[in-house]
Design a protein around this motif. Structure first.
Motif, PDB file in Angstrom:
ATOM      1  N   ALA A  76     -61.829  13.785 -30.081  1.00 61.90           N
ATOM      2  CA  ALA A  76     -63.073  13.104 -29.704  1.00 61.90           C
ATOM      3  C   ALA A  76     -64.102  13.167 -30.823  1.00 61.90           C
ATOM      4  N   PHE A  77     -64.262  14.333 -31.432  1.00 61.28           N
ATOM      5  CA  PHE A  77     -65.253  14.472 -32.505  1.00 61.28           C
ATOM      6  C   PHE A  77     -64.764  13.857 -33.813  1.00 61.28           C
ATOM      7  N   LEU A  78     -63.454  13.817 -34.010  1.00 60.19           N
ATOM      8  CA  LEU A  78     -62.904  13.132 -35.174  1.00 60.19           C
ATOM      9  C   LEU A  78     -63.209  11.638 -35.095  1.00 60.19           C
ATOM     10  N   VAL A  79     -62.950  11.039 -33.933  1.00 63.05           N
ATOM     11  CA  VAL A  79     -63.215   9.605 -33.764  1.00 63.05           C
ATOM     12  C   VAL A  79     -64.703   9.312 -33.919  1.00 63.05           C
ATOM     13  N   ARG A  80     -65.523  10.190 -33.376  1.00 65.27           N
ATOM     14  CA  ARG A  80     -66.980  10.028 -33.508  1.00 65.27           C
ATOM     15  C   ARG A  80     -67.396  10.037 -34.976  1.00 65.27           C
ATOM     16  N   ALA A  81     -66.817  10.938 -35.747  1.00 68.07           N
ATOM     17  CA  ALA A  81     -67.129  11.013 -37.178  1.00 68.07           C
ATOM     18  C   ALA A  81     -66.650   9.763 -37.911  1.00 68.07           C
ATOM     19  N   VAL A  82     -65.468   9.266 -37.546  1.00 67.19           N
ATOM     20  CA  VAL A  82     -64.922   8.064 -38.189  1.00 67.19           C
ATOM     21  C   VAL A  82     -65.821   6.860 -37.918  1.00 67.19           C
ATOM     22  N   ARG A  83     -66.287   6.733 -36.678  1.00 67.06           N
ATOM     23  CA  ARG A  83     -67.176   5.611 -36.352  1.00 67.06           C
ATOM     24  C   ARG A  83     -68.482   5.722 -37.142  1.00 67.06           C
ATOM     25  N   ALA A  84     -68.977   6.939 -37.317  1.00 63.95           N
ATOM     26  CA  ALA A  84     -70.207   7.123 -38.092  1.00 63.95           C
ATOM     27  C   ALA A  84     -69.996   6.728 -39.546  1.00 63.95           C
ATOM     28  N   VAL A  85     -68.863   7.112 -40.122  1.00 63.68           N
ATOM     29  CA  VAL A  85     -68.547   6.726 -41.502  1.00 63.68           C
ATOM     30  C   VAL A  85     -68.486   5.204 -41.618  1.00 63.68           C
ATOM     31  N   ASN A  86     -67.851   4.577 -40.661  1.00 60.86           N
ATOM     32  CA  ASN A  86     -67.677   3.126 -40.714  1.00 60.86           C
ATOM     33  C   ASN A  86     -69.004   2.382 -40.568  1.00 60.86           C
ATOM     34  N   SER A  87     -69.954   2.978 -39.851  1.00 62.60           N
ATOM     35  CA  SER A  87     -71.256   2.331 -39.674  1.00 62.60           C
ATOM     36  C   SER A  87     -72.235   2.719 -40.776  1.00 62.60           C
ATOM     37  N   GLU A  88     -71.748   3.491 -41.737  1.00 59.52           N
ATOM     38  CA  GLU A  88     -72.533   3.949 -42.884  1.00 59.52           C
ATOM     39  C   GLU A  88     -73.693   4.839 -42.473  1.00 59.52           C
ATOM     40  N   GLY A  89     -73.596   5.380 -41.246  1.00 56.22           N
ATOM     41  CA  GLY A  89     -74.659   6.267 -40.790  1.00 56.22           C
ATOM     42  C   GLY A  89     -74.377   7.719 -41.109  1.00 56.22           C
ATOM     43  N   GLY A  90     -73.098   8.042 -41.242  1.00 51.34           N
ATOM     44  CA  GLY A  90     -72.726   9.429 -41.515  1.00 51.34           C
ATOM     45  C   GLY A  90     -72.814  10.293 -40.271  1.00 51.34           C
ATOM     46  N   GLU A  91     -72.049  11.347 -40.235  1.00 49.97           N
ATOM     47  CA  GLU A  91     -72.038  12.286 -39.116  1.00 49.97           C
ATOM     48  C   GLU A  91     -72.325  13.672 -39.662  1.00 49.97           C
ATOM     49  N   ARG A  92     -73.179  14.407 -38.976  1.00 44.78           N
ATOM     50  CA  ARG A  92     -73.484  15.761 -39.412  1.00 44.78           C
ATOM     51  C   ARG A  92     -72.389  16.716 -38.946  1.00 44.78           C
ATOM     52  N   PHE A  93     -71.963  17.591 -39.827  1.00 43.94           N
ATOM     53  CA  PHE A  93     -70.951  18.580 -39.466  1.00 43.94           C
ATOM     54  C   PHE A  93     -71.453  19.471 -38.340  1.00 43.94           C
ATOM     55  N   THR A  94     -72.764  19.720 -38.315  1.00 42.73           N
ATOM     56  CA  THR A  94     -73.337  20.583 -37.281  1.00 42.73           C
ATOM     57  C   THR A  94     -73.235  19.972 -35.891  1.00 42.73           C
ATOM     58  N   ALA A  95     -72.929  18.665 -35.808  1.00 45.94           N
ATOM     59  CA  ALA A  95     -72.777  18.028 -34.505  1.00 45.94           C
ATOM     60  C   ALA A  95     -71.472  18.430 -33.828  1.00 45.94           C
ATOM     61  N   VAL A  96     -70.536  18.977 -34.588  1.00 46.90           N
ATOM     62  CA  VAL A  96     -69.252  19.425 -34.038  1.00 46.90           C
ATOM     63  C   VAL A  96     -69.444  20.833 -33.465  1.00 46.90           C
ATOM     64  N   PRO A  97     -69.179  21.026 -32.159  1.00 44.97           N
ATOM     65  CA  PRO A  97     -69.377  22.353 -31.557  1.00 44.97           C
ATOM     66  C   PRO A  97     -68.610  23.441 -32.303  1.00 44.97           C
ATOM     67  N   GLN A  98     -69.208  24.617 -32.385  1.00 49.62           N
ATOM     68  CA  GLN A  98     -68.588  25.717 -33.114  1.00 49.62           C
ATOM     69  C   GLN A  98     -67.206  26.043 -32.581  1.00 49.62           C
ATOM     70  N   GLU A  99     -67.036  25.941 -31.250  1.00 44.28           N
ATOM     71  CA  GLU A  99     -65.741  26.257 -30.653  1.00 44.28           C
ATOM     72  C   GLU A  99     -64.658  25.305 -31.147  1.00 44.28           C
ATOM     73  N   VAL A 100     -65.028  24.048 -31.358  1.00 43.37           N
ATOM     74  CA  VAL A 100     -64.073  23.073 -31.890  1.00 43.37           C
ATOM     75  C   VAL A 100     -63.833  23.340 -33.373  1.00 43.37           C
ATOM     76  N   GLN A 101     -64.890  23.669 -34.097  1.00 50.87           N
ATOM     77  CA  GLN A 101     -64.737  23.977 -35.525  1.00 50.87           C
ATOM     78  C   GLN A 101     -63.760  25.132 -35.739  1.00 50.87           C
ATOM     79  N   ARG A 102     -63.888  26.179 -34.924  1.00 49.23           N
ATOM     80  CA  ARG A 102     -63.058  27.370 -35.101  1.00 49.23           C
ATOM     81  C   ARG A 102     -61.588  27.089 -34.845  1.00 49.23           C
ATOM     82  N   ARG A 103     -61.295  26.239 -33.887  1.00 51.84           N
ATOM     83  CA  ARG A 103     -59.906  26.005 -33.501  1.00 51.84           C
ATOM     84  C   ARG A 103     -59.310  24.769 -34.154  1.00 51.84           C
ATOM     85  N   ALA A 104     -60.114  24.021 -34.896  1.00 53.60           N
ATOM     86  CA  ALA A 104     -59.660  22.737 -35.445  1.00 53.60           C
ATOM     87  C   ALA A 104     -58.531  22.916 -36.451  1.00 53.60           C
TER      88      ALA A 104
END
Length: 208
Positions: A76-104
């Protein structure tokens, strides 16, 4: 849910949740004005805290299976980041919950810092998402919707097949029955949307 469905304001829903044992800590007396985005953020946080407890206090096959369940949110957060890249808006890494970051299983920093879809493809090199990225994010025919569908389709196939094999026979059968019901519901919903909005997605959007 019956009570929640009759409430008309976000504040009313928060006040109700604050009186329940599970959500009291998240919502009691924190903000005078509640916005939907903030409520969703705290609910998501509660979900991951519950997941973290299940993971930490389990062992062996159960812990291994819980680790696999986090992949759905990783997607879910990967797709969200991809859409942000495609819209040239960018996605902040901090928007990804820490629990997802740890297990990713992927480098979310590299994905969020990508400047193009090709940059995303490069960031996913060596992960289980790379082949889908190559197929659906390569220019000039990039299609993020099909990329998202492919990721979830592959995830459910892994969950129903390989991931369930780490469980005991009875648990595996129960989980697979549940997954089959979920997949039926998802496919039915997608088929209805394809028909209603005349999407040209066909079988690619359905989970086998």
């Amino acid at each position: 849910y019956e009570i929640l469905s009759k409430l008309e304001q976000i504040d009313e829903a928060v006040q109700y949740l604050a009186r329940t044992p599970r959500y009291a800590e998240a919502f009691s007396g924190k903000e005078p004005v509640w916005r939907r985005g903030r409520v969703e953020q705290l609910l998501r946080r509660q979900y991951f805290l519950m997941f973290e407890k299940l993971y930490l206090f389990s062992e062996g096959a159960k812990r291994q299976f819980f680790a696999h369940l986090i992949e759905k949110h990783e997607i879910a957060f990967l797709v969200r980041a991809v859409r942000a890249v495609n819209s040239e808006g960018g996605e902040r890494f901090t928007a990804v919950p820490q629990e997802v970051q740890r297990r990713a299983s992927l480098n979310f920093i590299a994905v969020c810092e990508a400047q193009s879809l090709q940059g995303v493809i490069d960031a996913l090199s060596g992960t289980q998402y790379h082949s889908a990225a190559l197929r659906f994010l390569s220019e000039p025919s990039a299609d993020i919707d099909l990329f998202e569908n492919a990721l979830y389709r592959d995830y459910y196939i892994r969950l129903h097949g390989v991931y369930c094999e780490c469980l005991d026979k009875e648990s595996a059968q129960a989980v697979r029955r549940l997954l089959e019901r979920q997949v039926d519901i998802l496919n039915d919903e997608r088929a209805r949307r394809i028909a209603e909005y005349h999407f040209d997605l066909g079988a690619l959007s359905l989970i086998p």
